[in-house]
Design a protein around this motif. Structure first.
Motif, PDB file in Angstrom:
ATOM      1  N   PRO A 220       8.995   7.080  -9.073  1.00 56.19           N
ATOM      2  CA  PRO A 220       9.687   8.209  -9.720  1.00 56.19           C
ATOM      3  C   PRO A 220      10.597   8.941  -8.742  1.00 56.19           C
ATOM      4  O   PRO A 220      10.343  10.078  -8.371  1.00 56.19           O
ATOM      5  CB  PRO A 220       8.527   9.095 -10.189  1.00 56.19           C
TER       6      PRO A 220
ATOM      7  N   GLY B 279      13.555   6.417   3.640  1.00 57.96           N
ATOM      8  CA  GLY B 279      12.774   6.937   4.756  1.00 57.96           C
ATOM      9  C   GLY B 279      11.814   8.042   4.396  1.00 57.96           C
ATOM     10  O   GLY B 279      11.449   8.843   5.250  1.00 57.96           O
ATOM     11  N   ALA B 280      11.384   8.108   3.137  1.00 63.93           N
ATOM     12  CA  ALA B 280      10.380   9.095   2.737  1.00 63.93           C
ATOM     13  C   ALA B 280       9.295   8.376   1.936  1.00 63.93           C
ATOM     14  O   ALA B 280       9.604   7.588   1.038  1.00 63.93           O
ATOM     15  CB  ALA B 280      11.005  10.191   1.889  1.00 63.93           C
ATOM     16  N   TYR B 281       8.043   8.669   2.273  1.00 64.18           N
ATOM     17  CA  TYR B 281       6.961   8.086   1.470  1.00 64.18           C
ATOM     18  C   TYR B 281       7.055   8.630   0.063  1.00 64.18           C
ATOM     19  O   TYR B 281       7.286   9.823  -0.143  1.00 64.18           O
ATOM     20  CB  TYR B 281       5.596   8.403   2.088  1.00 64.18           C
ATOM     21  N   TRP B 282       6.893   7.767  -0.922  1.00 62.26           N
ATOM     22  CA  TRP B 282       7.048   8.210  -2.287  1.00 62.26           C
ATOM     23  C   TRP B 282       5.924   7.669  -3.154  1.00 62.26           C
ATOM     24  O   TRP B 282       5.405   6.588  -2.913  1.00 62.26           O
ATOM     25  CB  TRP B 282       8.406   7.757  -2.855  1.00 62.26           C
ATOM     26  N   ASN B 283       5.595   8.472  -4.145  1.00 63.93           N
ATOM     27  CA  ASN B 283       4.598   8.051  -5.116  1.00 63.93           C
ATOM     28  C   ASN B 283       5.088   6.789  -5.833  1.00 63.93           C
ATOM     29  O   ASN B 283       6.274   6.618  -6.043  1.00 63.93           O
ATOM     30  CB  ASN B 283       4.405   9.179  -6.125  1.00 63.93           C
TER      31      ASN B 283
ATOM     32  N   VAL C 227       0.806  -1.218   0.000  1.00 64.27           N
ATOM     33  CA  VAL C 227       0.000   0.000   0.000  1.00 64.27           C
ATOM     34  C   VAL C 227       0.840   1.268   0.000  1.00 64.27           C
ATOM     35  O   VAL C 227       0.385   2.307  -0.463  1.00 64.27           O
ATOM     36  CB  VAL C 227      -1.001   0.025   1.169  1.00 64.27           C
ATOM     37  N   GLN C 228       2.060   1.201   0.550  1.00 62.89           N
ATOM     38  CA  GLN C 228       2.901   2.385   0.547  1.00 62.89           C
ATOM     39  C   GLN C 228       4.344   1.972   0.325  1.00 62.89           C
ATOM     40  O   GLN C 228       4.729   0.842   0.632  1.00 62.89           O
ATOM     41  CB  GLN C 228       2.780   3.162   1.871  1.00 62.89           C
TER      42      GLN C 228
ATOM     43  N   THR D 282       2.909  -3.186   3.632  1.00 61.53           N
ATOM     44  CA  THR D 282       1.666  -3.837   3.223  1.00 61.53           C
ATOM     45  C   THR D 282       0.514  -3.288   4.048  1.00 61.53           C
ATOM     46  O   THR D 282       0.715  -2.544   5.008  1.00 61.53           O
ATOM     47  CB  THR D 282       1.747  -5.356   3.421  1.00 61.53           C
ATOM     48  N   ASN D 283      -0.702  -3.681   3.668  1.00 64.79           N
ATOM     49  CA  ASN D 283      -1.883  -3.153   4.347  1.00 64.79           C
ATOM     50  C   ASN D 283      -1.903  -3.505   5.834  1.00 64.79           C
ATOM     51  O   ASN D 283      -2.536  -2.829   6.626  1.00 64.79           O
ATOM     52  CB  ASN D 283      -3.159  -3.644   3.669  1.00 64.79           C
TER      53      ASN D 283
ATOM     54  N   GLU E 182       8.989  13.618   5.960  1.00 66.15           N
ATOM     55  CA  GLU E 182       8.952  12.725   4.801  1.00 66.15           C
ATOM     56  C   GLU E 182       8.176  11.451   5.066  1.00 66.15           C
ATOM     57  O   GLU E 182       7.879  10.693   4.156  1.00 66.15           O
ATOM     58  CB  GLU E 182      10.385  12.398   4.356  1.00 66.15           C
ATOM     59  N   LEU E 183       7.867  11.224   6.352  1.00 65.82           N
ATOM     60  CA  LEU E 183       7.071  10.043   6.686  1.00 65.82           C
ATOM     61  C   LEU E 183       5.627  10.436   7.001  1.00 65.82           C
ATOM     62  O   LEU E 183       4.930   9.696   7.683  1.00 65.82           O
ATOM     63  CB  LEU E 183       7.711   9.282   7.846  1.00 65.82           C
TER      64      LEU E 183
ATOM     65  N   HIS F 212       2.091  16.146  -5.870  1.00 66.26           N
ATOM     66  CA  HIS F 212       1.447  14.844  -6.000  1.00 66.26           C
ATOM     67  C   HIS F 212       2.259  13.889  -6.856  1.00 66.26           C
ATOM     68  O   HIS F 212       1.790  12.842  -7.219  1.00 66.26           O
ATOM     69  CB  HIS F 212       0.039  15.027  -6.571  1.00 66.26           C
ATOM     70  N   ASP F 213       3.485  14.248  -7.178  1.00 69.92           N
ATOM     71  CA  ASP F 213       4.276  13.372  -8.024  1.00 69.92           C
ATOM     72  C   ASP F 213       5.629  13.121  -7.391  1.00 69.92           C
ATOM     73  O   ASP F 213       6.647  13.183  -8.018  1.00 69.92           O
ATOM     74  CB  ASP F 213       4.450  13.992  -9.415  1.00 69.92           C
ATOM     75  N   GLY F 214       5.652  12.927  -6.114  1.00 70.38           N
ATOM     76  CA  GLY F 214       6.932  12.708  -5.474  1.00 70.38           C
ATOM     77  C   GLY F 214       6.706  12.227  -4.073  1.00 70.38           C
ATOM     78  O   GLY F 214       6.132  11.165  -3.864  1.00 70.38           O
ATOM     79  N   MET F 215       7.156  13.014  -3.110  1.00 74.99           N
ATOM     80  CA  MET F 215       7.081  12.605  -1.719  1.00 74.99           C
ATOM     81  C   MET F 215       5.643  12.708  -1.223  1.00 74.99           C
ATOM     82  O   MET F 215       5.154  13.768  -0.860  1.00 74.99           O
ATOM     83  CB  MET F 215       7.989  13.511  -0.898  1.00 74.99           C
ATOM     84  N   ILE F 216       4.971  11.586  -1.184  1.00 70.10           N
ATOM     85  CA  ILE F 216       3.551  11.567  -0.820  1.00 70.10           C
ATOM     86  C   ILE F 216       3.170  10.126  -0.507  1.00 70.10           C
ATOM     87  O   ILE F 216       3.875   9.205  -0.901  1.00 70.10           O
ATOM     88  CB  ILE F 216       2.685  12.118  -1.989  1.00 70.10           C
ATOM     89  N   THR F 217       2.100   9.951   0.243  1.00 73.03           N
ATOM     90  CA  THR F 217       1.511   8.628   0.369  1.00 73.03           C
ATOM     91  C   THR F 217       0.403   8.548  -0.673  1.00 73.03           C
ATOM     92  O   THR F 217      -0.691   9.080  -0.457  1.00 73.03           O
ATOM     93  CB  THR F 217       0.915   8.420   1.777  1.00 73.03           C
ATOM     94  N   PRO F 218       0.656   7.918  -1.828  1.00 72.30           N
ATOM     95  CA  PRO F 218      -0.335   7.952  -2.905  1.00 72.30           C
ATOM     96  C   PRO F 218      -1.633   7.245  -2.512  1.00 72.30           C
ATOM     97  O   PRO F 218      -1.613   6.274  -1.774  1.00 72.30           O
ATOM     98  CB  PRO F 218       0.371   7.219  -4.047  1.00 72.30           C
TER      99      PRO F 218
ATOM    100  N   VAL G 191       4.690   5.841  10.410  1.00 72.09           N
ATOM    101  CA  VAL G 191       3.879   6.932   9.882  1.00 72.09           C
ATOM    102  C   VAL G 191       3.824   8.060  10.908  1.00 72.09           C
ATOM    103  O   VAL G 191       3.583   7.822  12.093  1.00 72.09           O
ATOM    104  CB  VAL G 191       2.442   6.444   9.581  1.00 72.09           C
TER     105      VAL G 191
ATOM    106  N   ALA H 270      -2.872   5.680   6.560  1.00 73.11           N
ATOM    107  CA  ALA H 270      -2.344   6.174   5.281  1.00 73.11           C
ATOM    108  C   ALA H 270      -3.057   5.318   4.246  1.00 73.11           C
ATOM    109  O   ALA H 270      -3.552   4.234   4.589  1.00 73.11           O
ATOM    110  CB  ALA H 270      -0.837   5.999   5.205  1.00 73.11           C
ATOM    111  N   PRO H 271      -3.139   5.765   3.004  1.00 70.21           N
ATOM    112  CA  PRO H 271      -3.940   5.003   2.039  1.00 70.21           C
ATOM    113  C   PRO H 271      -3.594   3.512   2.031  1.00 70.21           C
ATOM    114  O   PRO H 271      -2.455   3.136   1.775  1.00 70.21           O
ATOM    115  CB  PRO H 271      -3.606   5.677   0.715  1.00 70.21           C
ATOM    116  N   GLY H 272      -4.577   2.695   2.376  1.00 71.92           N
ATOM    117  CA  GLY H 272      -4.412   1.244   2.343  1.00 71.92           C
ATOM    118  C   GLY H 272      -3.747   0.656   3.561  1.00 71.92           C
ATOM    119  O   GLY H 272      -3.744  -0.560   3.734  1.00 71.92           O
ATOM    120  N   LEU H 273      -3.191   1.492   4.414  1.00 73.86           N
ATOM    121  CA  LEU H 273      -2.411   0.991   5.543  1.00 73.86           C
ATOM    122  C   LEU H 273      -3.288   0.937   6.798  1.00 73.86           C
ATOM    123  O   LEU H 273      -3.653   1.961   7.366  1.00 73.86           O
ATOM    124  CB  LEU H 273      -1.192   1.890   5.764  1.00 73.86           C
ATOM    125  N   MET H 274      -3.608  -0.288   7.222  1.00 78.53           N
ATOM    126  CA  MET H 274      -4.533  -0.484   8.327  1.00 78.53           C
ATOM    127  C   MET H 274      -3.763  -0.675   9.627  1.00 78.53           C
ATOM    128  O   MET H 274      -2.778  -1.407   9.675  1.00 78.53           O
ATOM    129  CB  MET H 274      -5.423  -1.708   8.064  1.00 78.53           C
TER     130      MET H 274
END
Lengths: 387, 365
Positions: A101, A77-81, A71-72, A116-117, B354-355, B54-60, B256, B108-112
């Motif tokens: 990217p 150490g940074a959440y990324w698209n 899911v992520q 994971t979820n 970043e988290l 929305h095209d980089g550091m994000i929880t999509p 998170v 976070a999206p999908g993360l339970m």
């Protein structure tokens, strides 16, 4: 019951009962009290990593008790698209590509974390970020050239010892055969160790070590059977061909490792390294030539044997750098180990027979010295490539 | 040969060194173009993705707030003032019902995350009362473990919400009763043991005591502006920000970080503020495992009231403030001279930012 249907019945009955037991077990679910609130077992293996202008691409293989949802993704150490293809849950043993990217930095390390979820984390480290080579004609030729230096050139050079060995007496012949056994023993251990290391990289559901041992045993049995299909032990050109095949499979594995290392940036390409491989593999040429000292093979035979033993290195580097999977590498190296064991057995028989013809024991000072020297040469030259 | 593809820094350096020792770079001569790819310092290897929120550091993806049962944008302002009545002596009595329940929430999206919650949300309800009020909180534990509510405030030992005083077994209940003092920006949290687990699983919330202007003649204007329901207070744009984090794999490190639980919630949908009216943030740090958390406001400075227990700032004109675990305070600032646009605020520990602890104000004219 007629004569034929009776055995069929007895063959089918246990199979049907297995199905029935499975259905009954699933239906009653006696394990439910034990697994009720436990989260699923999850496994994730990273099989390929591609670094290019679009960022980081990874192929993951899922394992565990249920389909997995990534899911992520974190990079350093940074959440990324990221985008997953195919999307959704990854089935057990299934694979998916993740495209991230991320502006990776050439020559530095990066650390990927897949979440994971259920909140479980799976980590993967890119030791040295290097752009993954594209499949271009230049690249293919370049790798072929490395392969020739690693595989074909040393074997051809080694075979140049043939006239010198031939000029020697029966003692030299035995010495050369013993040297071959020593060399092969080193290659056997090396191939198995390397195969097991690849196996440990593979997804755990493949049962790592089995991927090496089973193909090794199978290859040994099949090659022994083929070699002795006429009922007699191998000798001369036939034995040389078997040795070339075994060494060729070993060189395939060597090529896989080299190619994978170049592709993932784990090795800087240096002339020192390439020359090291050339020196390391020269003994292989002597080994292939040794059983033919009593014959007068034509030049074409030598060329074919060189190709059989050396060209797989080229193939290995191509596969290793462009389309690499640890589990297939483990299988290939297992087969290689089996083939090498077969030629060790055949060369040993051959050596013993030659010694008997001269009314000598196979366990002479000459053979002991030859075998020891074979191992030592391989061990010493291995320093050049181990680094 | 064995294993050398795995690579290690020392071996890589040796290999490069070996290349030099080996004299001429045979490989480079043979294939210069290909060799360039293996040179570690080659900058051409790095891609340059577009700089975009929305095209980089994000929880999509998107979190399902309906399934969670709470929306972080509502939590910003959903003050719970309780059920109000008058005591015989004329004082105000505020009564609350709070339950503890186990609940799986999407952080976070999908993360339970298997949370423990107050009233089914993380953070729990924002209790907002006035200095001197009598508070009566009926706490029922519907969870699977013992829980309590420990209020940061002034009260009797019996009401402390710790093991031995107001610790409630599953299925049980307890009524906490005390006076709302001192005024300020406070918090409440579960104090059952093991403490770290009970807090980081989600049992905490904001507890705001507004000053009573009658009792603060020396700073009556400031007190009025804080008092919910007063005309002066209506001029302010107030938000509660609970800085929290989640350890999803229970290794005592957070995966998170967020304010009000949902990673990047206010990046994907900024908090809208009008530039004509001042802003007040009630900032509370309940992050576990990391000793401190912080807030940094972009392109602006603020006054800070540590614990909110004073009516004059304890820090003036700062753009970053840090809080240790359990610390909190009030931030006041205005965007009245700014041009409209998006203004970031986030933890200035880049790691936390970043988290997930990254947010935006959208300032509108």
């Amino acid at each position: 019951m007629s004569g034929m249907s009776r055995p069929i019945f007895w063959a089918l009955l246990p199979l049907l009962l297995i199905v029935a037991v499975a259905i009954a077990f699933m239906a009653s679910d006696p394990l439910a009290p034990f697994t009720g609130s436990a989260p699923p077992v999850e496994e994730l293996s990273i099989e390929r990593t591609i670094l290019d202008d679009h960022g980081i691409g990874v192929r993951v293989r899922a394992g565990g008790s249920e389909p997995m949802r990534i899911v992520q993704v974190q990079v350093d150490g940074a959440y990324w698209n990221f985008k997953q293809d195919p999307g959704g849950a990854v089935d057990r043993m299934g694979t998916a590509w993740l495209q991230i990217p991320y502006p990776w930095v050439a020559g530095e390390a990066h650390h990927l974390t897949f979440i994971t979820n259920t909140g479980a984390l799976f980590e993967h480290r890119i030791d040295v970020a290097v752009a993954t080579p594209d499949v271009t004609a230049d690249r293919v030729n370049f790798y072929a050239l490395i392969g020739l230096f690693v595989g074909v050139v040393p074997i051809a050079l080694g075979m140049l010892f043939y006239p010198a060995l031939r000029a020697g007496g029966p003692g030299v012949f035995e010495f050369a055969l013993a040297l071959t056994i020593g060399l092969l023993a080193f290659l056997l251990v090396d191939t198995l160790a390397e195969g097991l290391e690849f196996a440990s990289e593979a997804a755990p559901q493949f049962h790592g070590p089995t991927l090496v041992w089973l193909p090794a045993a199978f290859a040994f049995a099949v090659l022994m059977a083929i070699g002795r299909r006429k009922g007699e032990a191998l000798s001369g050109v036939a034995l040389a061909t078997s040795i070339a095949l075994g060494i060729g499979l070993h060189n395939l594995g060597e090529g896989l490792a080299i190619g994978a290392a170049f592709a993932t940036g784990a090795a800087a390409l240096g002339s020192f390294l390439v020359i090291g491989f050339t020196l390391h593999n020269i003994t292989e040429g002597i080994g292939i030539a040794a059983p033919m000292l009593g014959e007068k093979p034509r030049l074409k035979v030598f060329i074919l044997l060189i190709a059989l033993a050396g060209l797989p290195a080229v193939l290995g580097i191509w596969i290793g750098s462009f389309a690499f999977s640890a589990h297939w590498a483990a299988v290939a190296l297992g087969i290689g180990a089996g083939a090498i064991l077969q030629v060790i057995v055949e060369v040993s028989f051959y050596l013993a027979r030659k010694a008997r013809e001269r009314d000598r024991s196979w366990a002479s000072g000459t053979t002991l010295a030859g075998a020891t020297l074979g191992v030592l040469i391989m061990y010493a030259t291995a320093f050049l490539i181990q680094v | 040969m064995n294993g050398w593809w795995k690579g290690s820094v020392s071996r890589r350096l040796l290999l490069s060194g070996g290349a030099i020792l080996g004299g001429a770079q045979v490989v480079r001569h043979l294939a210069p173009a290909a060799n360039a790819q293996t040179a570690p310092a080659d900058p051409r290897g790095s891609p340059r993705p577009a700089h975009d929120n929305h095209d980089g550091m994000i929880t999509p993806g998107a979190v399902n707030y309906a399934r969670n049962g709470f929306d972080p944008h509502d939590i910003l302002t959903d003050w719970d003032t309780g059920v109000v009545s008058k005591l015989p002596d004329g004082r105000t009595l505020r009564e609350y019902e709070i339950t503890a329940e186990d609940k799986i929430i999407e952080i976070a999206p999908g993360l339970m995350f298997p949370a423990w919650t107050y009233n089914g949300r993380v953070p729990g309800p924002t209790l907002r009362v006035t200095e001197g009020d009598r508070l009566r909180i009926r706490f029922r534990n519907f969870g699977s473990h013992p829980h309590s509510i420990h209020f940061h405030g002034i009260h009797a030992a019996r009401m402390d919400g710790v093991p031995g005083a107001g610790n409630v077994q599953p299925g049980g209940e307890f009524v906490y009763e005390f006076d709302a003092i001192p005024f300020g920006c406070h918090l409440y949290h579960c104090h059952s043991v093991p403490l770290k687990r009970h807090i980081h699983k989600g049992l905490y919330g904001a507890f705001i005591i507004d000053p009573d202007p009658e009792r603060r003649p020396e700073d009556q204007a400031a007190a009025r502006s804080r008092l919910l329901g007063s005309p002066e207070n209506a001029q302010w744009q107030e938000f509660v920000l609970v800085m929290n984090a989640f350890d999803t794999n229970f290794d005592e490190e957070n995966e998170v970080y967020a304010v009000n639980s949902i990673a990047h919630a206010y990046t994907k949908r900024p908090i809208i503020i009008s530039r004509d009216r001042p802003v007040r943030l009630y900032l509370i740090n309940v992050t576990e495992f990391d000793p401190i958390n912080s807030l940094h406001l972009h392109a602006n400075f603020f006054d800070y009231y540590d614990h909110g227990t004073t009516l004059t700032p304890t820090l003036r004109t700062v753009d970053t403030v840090m809080q240790c675990q359990g610390q909190r305070g009030i931030l006041e600032f205005t965007f009245k001279d700014h041009e409209p646009g998006l203004y970031m605020f986030h933890a200035h520990q880049s790691e936390f930012a970043e988290l997930g602890w990254m947010s935006l104000f959208e300032v509108r004219a």
